[in-house]
Each structure stands twice: as structure tokens, then as C-alpha cells.
Scaffold this motif. Structure first.
Motif, PDB file in Angstrom:
ATOM      1  N   UNK A 164     -22.003  18.134   4.149  1.00 21.64           N
ATOM      2  CA  UNK A 164     -21.756  18.851   5.329  1.00 21.64           C
ATOM      3  C   UNK A 164     -20.763  18.149   6.078  1.00 21.64           C
ATOM      4  N   UNK A 165     -20.197  18.987   7.026  1.00 19.71           N
ATOM      5  CA  UNK A 165     -18.999  18.585   7.627  1.00 19.71           C
ATOM      6  C   UNK A 165     -19.106  18.509   9.399  1.00 19.71           C
ATOM      7  N   UNK A 166     -18.451  17.363   9.899  1.00 22.56           N
ATOM      8  CA  UNK A 166     -18.597  17.493  11.351  1.00 22.56           C
ATOM      9  C   UNK A 166     -17.299  16.882  12.015  1.00 22.56           C
ATOM     10  N   UNK A 167     -16.599  17.731  12.827  1.00 22.29           N
ATOM     11  CA  UNK A 167     -15.169  17.552  13.140  1.00 22.29           C
ATOM     12  C   UNK A 167     -15.281  16.884  14.298  1.00 22.29           C
ATOM     13  N   UNK A 168     -13.739  16.362  14.625  1.00 19.93           N
ATOM     14  CA  UNK A 168     -13.646  15.897  15.926  1.00 19.93           C
ATOM     15  C   UNK A 168     -13.984  14.478  16.325  1.00 19.93           C
ATOM     16  N   UNK A 169     -13.704  14.017  17.455  1.00 18.04           N
ATOM     17  CA  UNK A 169     -14.079  12.640  17.914  1.00 18.04           C
ATOM     18  C   UNK A 169     -14.742  12.763  19.377  1.00 18.04           C
ATOM     19  N   UNK A 170     -15.270  11.546  19.775  1.00 16.96           N
ATOM     20  CA  UNK A 170     -15.755  11.466  21.020  1.00 16.96           C
ATOM     21  C   UNK A 170     -15.006  10.903  21.967  1.00 16.96           C
ATOM     22  N   UNK A 171     -15.376  11.116  23.492  1.00 20.63           N
ATOM     23  CA  UNK A 171     -14.436  10.517  24.374  1.00 20.63           C
ATOM     24  C   UNK A 171     -13.877   9.308  24.167  1.00 20.63           C
ATOM     25  N   UNK A 172     -12.485   8.989  24.709  1.00 23.73           N
ATOM     26  CA  UNK A 172     -12.057   7.742  24.629  1.00 23.73           C
ATOM     27  C   UNK A 172     -11.027   7.600  25.737  1.00 23.73           C
ATOM     28  N   UNK A 214      -6.373  15.115  21.700  1.00 19.08           N
ATOM     29  CA  UNK A 214      -6.822  16.378  22.048  1.00 19.08           C
ATOM     30  C   UNK A 214      -8.286  17.074  21.810  1.00 19.08           C
ATOM     31  N   UNK A 215      -8.858  16.553  20.508  1.00 19.39           N
ATOM     32  CA  UNK A 215     -10.068  17.139  20.259  1.00 19.39           C
ATOM     33  C   UNK A 215     -11.138  16.096  20.179  1.00 19.39           C
ATOM     34  N   UNK A 216     -11.470  15.638  21.515  1.00 26.77           N
ATOM     35  CA  UNK A 216     -12.588  14.918  21.914  1.00 26.77           C
ATOM     36  C   UNK A 216     -13.732  15.814  22.526  1.00 26.77           C
ATOM     37  N   UNK A 217     -14.766  15.846  22.159  1.00 24.25           N
ATOM     38  CA  UNK A 217     -16.103  16.563  22.643  1.00 24.25           C
ATOM     39  C   UNK A 217     -17.135  15.402  23.099  1.00 24.25           C
ATOM     40  N   UNK A 218     -18.098  16.111  23.956  1.00 23.03           N
ATOM     41  CA  UNK A 218     -18.805  15.257  24.488  1.00 23.03           C
ATOM     42  C   UNK A 218     -20.235  14.942  23.576  1.00 23.03           C
ATOM     43  N   UNK A 273     -17.610  13.322   7.939  1.00 19.47           N
ATOM     44  CA  UNK A 273     -16.982  13.360   9.354  1.00 19.47           C
ATOM     45  C   UNK A 273     -15.816  12.802   9.453  1.00 19.47           C
ATOM     46  N   UNK A 274     -15.102  13.016  10.624  1.00 19.40           N
ATOM     47  CA  UNK A 274     -13.991  12.225  10.748  1.00 19.40           C
ATOM     48  C   UNK A 274     -14.040  10.856  11.314  1.00 19.40           C
ATOM     49  N   UNK A 275     -14.910  10.599  12.313  1.00 16.89           N
ATOM     50  CA  UNK A 275     -15.381   9.367  12.902  1.00 16.89           C
ATOM     51  C   UNK A 275     -16.683   8.905  11.882  1.00 16.89           C
ATOM     52  N   UNK A 276     -16.704   7.328  12.164  1.00 15.45           N
ATOM     53  CA  UNK A 276     -17.531   6.745  11.603  1.00 15.45           C
ATOM     54  C   UNK A 276     -18.956   6.906  11.983  1.00 15.45           C
TER      55      UNK A 276
END
Length: 260
Positions: free
Chosen positions: A150-158, A163-167, A186-189
Motif C-alpha cells: 500500500x502506498x501513501x504519498x506526500x507530507x504533512x504541513x510544516x 510543494x506537496x503538503x496536505x492536511x 509512505x514518504x514520511x515516517x
């Protein structure tokens, strides 16, 4: 691939940040390559002469903005950057530079490659560059060698405002959509302090509570991620799940291997 082979080997990379030469070799000896994002190189913190920012504004300005960010003076860094960009068509210049990088990197992907976005990527451009051998997944699953990934892309707000931070709600919905998987990519841990702390930047990067909750609930065999370039811990166990930072590929040029 399917179940016809006795063994399956997958190579995993993350945080490629412009290392096209190593990316072209990353799939050697593997049945598939997985890329967990951050293809774009905006500014190399180890070599301030590399990336979109120094190409546009020079190495001295790159030294300055890295110093401000490393000191966590993010508001000053944003103001400094704003002054540099004043009068320029920022969106056009960045998109042109990212397109040049994407053209090289997507051409280097072996077939098959399964990829998701990092927080510095521009997802809107990926369909133009992903060839038939590259499958882009975000909040989606795929079977490789009899295991479900399973794949989850992007990051969270910082404060970096990449460019690709989502809520958090949107991110959690993508995690929820995966259900039970054998390997969570996932990209982030997940939000685990030793996995999120960068020992060189001396700060905690954003991890995901939703990923951590999914690991505890669905117990995948592996949770694979990148994002934190110099983590305090590269591995940790959460119940029966092995959580692995697959490494800062831009610096190491070495993929992480999973075989079964």
C-alpha cells in the motif's frame, strides 16, 4: 511476476533528490523498484551548489538560506527568499526546472517501478513523465510477488511549506483507504520520535499519527519510508511490524532490498 517465481526481490529507494545516475542502476538484480518520492532537488544541504535554488540565485544566497533554516529561523528564511523572488515568475521558473529534472529521472526508472510522491514533488506533472513501466500510487494498493503493498504519498504541513503538503484529514483518509496490507509504503515516517528526529538538522521532521495508528491496527509485516535524511534510528519495531527508513538515496546511491 505473480506466484510463478520461488523468490521475489524488490529494491526500495526514497529521497532521490536528483541522483539520476544511481537511480538508473537501482533496479539491477531486482524484480521491481519502489520509489517513495522526493525526486526533485531544490537545494542540496550538503553541496550548496546543487539544485534549483543555486542555479537561479547563486551559491552565496544558498549558503544564507541554509544557515537560516538550520537555525530554525524559518520566518527570516521565507522573507529572504521572498526578496530574491521579487519581480520573477516563481511558478514558471520552478516548473521549468522541475520538468527538466523529471525528464531525466523518470527516464532512469526501470520497468516495473512503483512510485509515490514526496513532499517536495509536484504530482500534477507526473502523468506527463511516467512511462508505461512506471505505476504511480497514492492511497492505493498493488500486488507484487504475492504480497500486497500500500502506498501513501506526500507530507504533512510544516514551516518549510514544501510543494506537496496536505492536511492531516486528507492524509489519514489515504491511509484508511489502504486497509490491511503486507507492506505499508509512505514518504514520511510514522509518528515515532526516534524515526522522525534528524541528527544533522537537529530537529523533528513531521511524522504521521495516522500511519502509526494503521500499523498498530493492521500490523503489516513492514512499514517503509524515507523523508528523514539522517534519522536517530533507521529501524524500529512496532508490535510485529518492522519499520525501516530505506535511506537518503541521494547521498548513498544504494537501494534497500526486500526479498521473500
Amino acid at each position: 511476476m505473480g506466484g510463478t517465481k520461488s523468490r521475489t526481490r524488490v529494491h526500495v529507494v526514497s529521497d532521490v533528490h536528483g541522483n539520476t545516475e544511481a537511480l538508473a542502476r537501482a533496479g539491477e538484480g531486482a524484480d521491481a523498484l519502489i520509489c517513495l518520492g522526493d525526486l526533485v532537488l531544490f537545494l542540496d544541504y550538503a553541496d550548496h551548489s546543487r539544485g534549483i535554488f543555486p542555479d537561479l540565485f547563486g551559491i552565496e544566497n544558498a549558503h544564507r538560506i541554509v544557515a537560516l533554516r538550520t537555525a530554525k529561523r524559518f520566518a527570516e528564511a521565507r522573507e529572504f527568499g521572498r526578496r530574491l523572488w521579487d519581480g520573477l515568475d516563481r511558478e514558471r521558473l520552478i516548473e521549468e526546472a522541475v520538468r527538466r529534472q523529471y525528464a531525466r529521472m523518470f527516464a532512469a526508472f526501470p520497468s516495473p517501478t512503483y512510485a509515490t510522491y514526496g513532499n517536495v514533488d509536484m504530482p500534477g506533472l507526473w502523468p506527463e513523465y511516467a512511462g508505461p513501466g512506471t505505476t504511480v500510487l497514492d492511497g492505493q494498493r498493488v500486488e507484487i510477488g504475492g504480497r500486497v503493498f500500500g502506498f501513501v504519498g506526500g507530507g504533512l504541513p510544516t514551516p518549510m511549506r514544501t510543494p506537496y503538503e496536505i492536511d492531516e484529514e486528507e492524509y489519514a483518509a489515504k491511509v484508511e483507504a489502504l486497509g490491511e496490507v503486507d507492506v505499508l509504503c509512505s514518504h514520511i515516517p510514522p509518528e515515532v520520535p526516534e524515526l522522525c528526529y534528524d541528527t544533522v538538522a537537529r530537529r523533528f521532521e513531521r511524522g504521521s499519527e495516522a500511519l502509526l495508528a494503521a500499523i498498530r491496527k493492521t500490523r503489516p509485516r513492514y512499514a517503509l519510508f524515507g523523508h528523514v535524511h539522517q534519522p536517530l534510528a533507521r529501524r524500529a519495531r512496532i508490535g510485529g511490524t518492522e519499520c525501516v527508513n530505506v535511506g537518503h538515496f541521494a547521498a548513498t546511491g544504494r537501494p534497500w532490498a526486500l526479498e521473500w
